[in-house]
Design a protein around this motif. Structure first.
Motif, PDB file in Angstrom:
ATOM      1  N   GLN A   1      19.432  42.363 -27.381  1.00 42.71           N
ATOM      2  CA  GLN A   1      19.387  40.951 -26.505  1.00 42.71           C
ATOM      3  C   GLN A   1      19.159  39.989 -27.461  1.00 42.71           C
ATOM      4  O   GLN A   1      18.711  39.934 -28.709  1.00 42.71           O
ATOM      5  N   VAL A   2      19.301  38.745 -27.107  1.00 42.53           N
ATOM      6  CA  VAL A   2      19.199  37.328 -27.786  1.00 42.53           C
ATOM      7  C   VAL A   2      18.433  36.492 -26.940  1.00 42.53           C
ATOM      8  O   VAL A   2      18.492  36.325 -25.869  1.00 42.53           O
ATOM      9  N   THR A   3      17.395  36.056 -27.601  1.00 44.41           N
ATOM     10  CA  THR A   3      16.222  35.034 -26.780  1.00 44.41           C
ATOM     11  C   THR A   3      16.652  33.610 -27.395  1.00 44.41           C
ATOM     12  O   THR A   3      16.486  33.385 -28.582  1.00 44.41           O
ATOM     13  N   PHE A   4      16.684  32.744 -26.451  1.00 38.35           N
ATOM     14  CA  PHE A   4      16.863  31.157 -26.778  1.00 38.35           C
ATOM     15  C   PHE A   4      15.715  30.394 -26.130  1.00 38.35           C
ATOM     16  O   PHE A   4      15.253  31.020 -25.084  1.00 38.35           O
ATOM     17  N   GLN A   5      14.959  29.667 -27.194  1.00 37.96           N
ATOM     18  CA  GLN A   5      14.045  28.761 -26.436  1.00 37.96           C
ATOM     19  C   GLN A   5      14.592  27.192 -26.001  1.00 37.96           C
ATOM     20  O   GLN A   5      15.266  26.766 -27.022  1.00 37.96           O
ATOM     21  N   ALA A   6      14.333  27.176 -24.960  1.00 37.56           N
ATOM     22  CA  ALA A   6      15.022  25.886 -24.309  1.00 37.56           C
ATOM     23  C   ALA A   6      13.918  24.736 -24.563  1.00 37.56           C
ATOM     24  O   ALA A   6      12.875  24.864 -24.776  1.00 37.56           O
ATOM     25  N   CYS A   7      14.252  23.569 -24.562  1.00 37.53           N
ATOM     26  CA  CYS A   7      13.695  22.212 -24.770  1.00 37.53           C
ATOM     27  C   CYS A   7      12.655  22.009 -23.699  1.00 37.53           C
ATOM     28  O   CYS A   7      11.601  21.479 -23.767  1.00 37.53           O
ATOM     29  N   ASN A   8      12.771  22.502 -22.346  1.00 37.17           N
ATOM     30  CA  ASN A   8      11.915  22.567 -21.231  1.00 37.17           C
ATOM     31  C   ASN A   8      12.331  23.531 -20.017  1.00 37.17           C
ATOM     32  O   ASN A   8      13.413  24.126 -20.336  1.00 37.17           O
ATOM     33  N   ILE A   9      11.738  23.424 -19.269  1.00 39.38           N
ATOM     34  CA  ILE A   9      12.014  24.279 -18.065  1.00 39.38           C
ATOM     35  C   ILE A   9      13.324  24.117 -17.529  1.00 39.38           C
ATOM     36  O   ILE A   9      13.842  25.147 -16.962  1.00 39.38           O
ATOM     37  N   GLN A  10      13.722  22.982 -17.407  1.00 32.40           N
ATOM     38  CA  GLN A  10      15.000  22.727 -16.475  1.00 32.40           C
ATOM     39  C   GLN A  10      16.018  23.278 -17.377  1.00 32.40           C
ATOM     40  O   GLN A  10      17.177  23.760 -16.909  1.00 32.40           O
ATOM     41  N   GLU A  11      16.090  22.761 -18.615  1.00 32.35           N
ATOM     42  CA  GLU A  11      17.069  23.500 -19.601  1.00 32.35           C
ATOM     43  C   GLU A  11      17.117  25.172 -19.601  1.00 32.35           C
ATOM     44  O   GLU A  11      18.253  25.620 -19.871  1.00 32.35           O
ATOM     45  N   ALA A  12      15.928  25.658 -19.676  1.00 26.85           N
ATOM     46  CA  ALA A  12      15.881  27.150 -19.386  1.00 26.85           C
ATOM     47  C   ALA A  12      16.461  27.573 -18.128  1.00 26.85           C
ATOM     48  O   ALA A  12      17.240  28.637 -18.253  1.00 26.85           O
ATOM     49  N   ARG A  13      16.467  27.087 -17.152  1.00 29.04           N
ATOM     50  CA  ARG A  13      16.744  27.358 -15.887  1.00 29.04           C
ATOM     51  C   ARG A  13      18.561  27.313 -15.883  1.00 29.04           C
ATOM     52  O   ARG A  13      19.194  28.147 -15.198  1.00 29.04           O
ATOM     53  N   ILE A  14      18.871  26.154 -16.557  1.00 27.60           N
ATOM     54  CA  ILE A  14      20.457  26.046 -16.524  1.00 27.60           C
ATOM     55  C   ILE A  14      21.007  26.926 -17.402  1.00 27.60           C
ATOM     56  O   ILE A  14      21.999  27.684 -17.076  1.00 27.60           O
ATOM     57  N   LEU A  15      20.252  27.303 -18.578  1.00 28.39           N
ATOM     58  CA  LEU A  15      20.940  28.593 -19.298  1.00 28.39           C
ATOM     59  C   LEU A  15      20.799  29.920 -18.540  1.00 28.39           C
ATOM     60  O   LEU A  15      21.806  30.524 -18.924  1.00 28.39           O
ATOM     61  N   TYR A  16      19.610  30.235 -18.132  1.00 26.56           N
ATOM     62  CA  TYR A  16      19.616  31.328 -17.322  1.00 26.56           C
ATOM     63  C   TYR A  16      20.700  31.352 -16.334  1.00 26.56           C
ATOM     64  O   TYR A  16      21.484  32.479 -16.128  1.00 26.56           O
ATOM     65  N   ASP A  17      21.026  30.430 -15.455  1.00 25.28           N
ATOM     66  CA  ASP A  17      21.977  30.395 -14.535  1.00 25.28           C
ATOM     67  C   ASP A  17      23.519  30.489 -15.008  1.00 25.28           C
ATOM     68  O   ASP A  17      24.270  31.175 -14.731  1.00 25.28           O
ATOM     69  N   GLN A  18      23.771  29.674 -16.159  1.00 22.19           N
ATOM     70  CA  GLN A  18      25.031  29.742 -16.486  1.00 22.19           C
ATOM     71  C   GLN A  18      25.601  30.794 -17.313  1.00 22.19           C
ATOM     72  O   GLN A  18      26.665  31.242 -17.539  1.00 22.19           O
ATOM     73  N   LEU A  19      24.587  31.480 -17.735  1.00 25.14           N
ATOM     74  CA  LEU A  19      24.690  32.834 -18.753  1.00 25.14           C
ATOM     75  C   LEU A  19      24.843  33.897 -17.852  1.00 25.14           C
ATOM     76  O   LEU A  19      25.756  34.858 -18.278  1.00 25.14           O
ATOM     77  N   THR A  20      24.362  33.862 -16.717  1.00 30.13           N
ATOM     78  CA  THR A  20      24.678  35.011 -15.709  1.00 30.13           C
ATOM     79  C   THR A  20      25.856  35.665 -15.337  1.00 30.13           C
ATOM     80  O   THR A  20      26.231  36.707 -15.633  1.00 30.13           O
ATOM     81  N   PRO A  21      26.973  34.520 -15.073  1.00 30.67           N
ATOM     82  CA  PRO A  21      28.292  34.952 -14.815  1.00 30.67           C
ATOM     83  C   PRO A  21      28.892  35.776 -16.103  1.00 30.67           C
ATOM     84  O   PRO A  21      29.743  36.292 -16.009  1.00 30.67           O
ATOM     85  N   LEU A  22      28.303  35.381 -17.327  1.00 28.41           N
ATOM     86  CA  LEU A  22      29.026  35.716 -18.497  1.00 28.41           C
ATOM     87  C   LEU A  22      28.478  37.130 -18.599  1.00 28.41           C
ATOM     88  O   LEU A  22      28.936  37.898 -20.024  1.00 28.41           O
ATOM     89  N   CYS A  23      27.372  37.711 -18.469  1.00 30.51           N
ATOM     90  CA  CYS A  23      26.733  38.797 -18.650  1.00 30.51           C
ATOM     91  C   CYS A  23      27.766  40.135 -18.340  1.00 30.51           C
ATOM     92  O   CYS A  23      27.943  40.971 -19.501  1.00 30.51           O
ATOM     93  N   PRO A  24      28.671  40.190 -17.312  1.00 34.68           N
ATOM     94  CA  PRO A  24      29.418  41.288 -17.175  1.00 34.68           C
ATOM     95  C   PRO A  24      30.648  41.130 -18.236  1.00 34.68           C
ATOM     96  O   PRO A  24      31.046  42.062 -18.733  1.00 34.68           O
ATOM     97  N   ILE A  25      30.988  40.018 -18.516  1.00 39.75           N
ATOM     98  CA  ILE A  25      32.298  39.660 -19.295  1.00 39.75           C
ATOM     99  C   ILE A  25      31.789  40.116 -20.851  1.00 39.75           C
ATOM    100  O   ILE A  25      32.607  40.882 -21.466  1.00 39.75           O
ATOM    101  N   MET A  26      30.608  39.823 -21.302  1.00 38.69           N
ATOM    102  CA  MET A  26      29.975  40.226 -22.517  1.00 38.69           C
ATOM    103  C   MET A  26      29.726  41.692 -22.559  1.00 38.69           C
ATOM    104  O   MET A  26      29.831  42.214 -23.675  1.00 38.69           O
TER     105      MET A  26
END
Length: 289
Positions: A1-26
């Motif tokens: 797994q790969v862990t990313f640190q976001a600049c704030n909670i809003q950016e972390a939420r965006i990354l969490y949601d946007q990467l989710t549809p890519l999980c099965p692809i990866m």
């Protein structure tokens, strides 16, 4: 797994949601468990194998018997895809009912935790912890998060939303967990770099990959099939640009932005089409070109 640190909670939420549809692809792209390929089972990935091996739900929690000794009917193993998006943009795509502990939810809401995050945390606590160390039982929860981390770290989902630890300079983090380990360091490094680039592209170009959670679940089932990379089609968003995307991100689009009300916003595509773009598609779906 790969862990990313976001600049704030809003950016972390965006990354969490946007990467989710890519999980099965990866997962399909990195499939590297060939022993299962028609030998043990007809899958290419370790995901469902591990999911079944750590599935500690009782018959009641599986929905096989009426609830009597347990409180919740739980649709998935603790090792599975996520069950809800965390950003306002993703909320309307939470089309699968979320099981969560209502008492914990109300406690979080009373502490001014927003609805989506409160549901997410309360959802984690529908399960018991897998392990407990004697020296960690008696903790001061006002200054220590060991009890929370014990639950959080044994919900093995495709994505993990990680709050900052106490008394630390570490910020909000997002963990991307679906990829399979490859045979060489070079291959593993290449996958990590690819995912890192994805996060930069998502944030820089304000892209939107979100599709309904139910379709992500369907994609996860397809991603594990034999040779899914070449044989399967995955639901993916037709238009990944948004109104906030810069001109260079929308240069390939042949029409105006397709908003959330445009039906359908997604269609079946191969992994090749998702990564490299689909020929004659009205909208721009390519990740890299």
């Amino acid at each position: 797994q790969v862990t990313f640190q976001a600049c704030n909670i809003q950016e972390a939420r965006i990354l969490y949601d946007q990467l989710t549809p890519l999980c099965p692809i990866m997962l399909a792209l990195t499939a590297a468990s060939p022993i299962h390929r028609g030998m043990l089972t007809d899958v290419d990935c370790r995901w469902q194998v591990i999911s079944n091996s750590v599935d500690c739900r009782t018959r009641e929690e599986r929905g096989l018997d009426p609830l009597k000794n347990n409180r919740f009917k739980i649709p998935k193993s603790r090792y599975d895809s996520i069950d809800s998006y965390l950003s306002e943009q993703g909320e309307k795509y939470n089309d699968v009912p979320l099981v969560y502990d209502k008492a914990i939810y109300e406690q979080l809401r009373a502490a001014d935790i927003d609805h989506l995050l409160a549901e997410h945390i309360a959802h984690l606590f529908i399960r018991d912890t897998v392990s407990m160390f004697s020296e960690k039982v008696n903790q001061d929860d006002t200054i220590d998060t060991d009890h929370f981390e014990n639950i959080q770290s044994t919900n093995w989902q495709t994505m993990r939303f990680k709050p900052p630890p106490p008394n630390s300079t570490i910020g909000w983090r997002v963990e991307f967990r679906p990829c399979e380990v490859q045979l060489t360091d070079f291959e593993n490094a290449a996958i990590v770099c690819f995912v890192v680039l994805l996060t930069r592209v998502i944030l820089s170009y304000q892209l939107n990959f979100i599709i309904p959670i139910s379709k992500v679940d369907e994609n996860m089932s397809k991603a594990q099939k034999n040779n899914a990379l070449h044989k399967e089609l995955f639901y993916f968003r037709k238009d990944i640009t948004t109104q906030d995307s810069p001109p260079q991100a929308t240069a390939q689009c042949q029409s105006a932005h397709c908003g959330a009300k445009c039906e359908p916003i997604y269609m079946p595509m191969s992994v090749d089409e998702i990564i490299n773009g689909k020929v004659n598609l009205k909208y721009s779906n390519t990740i890299f070109r």
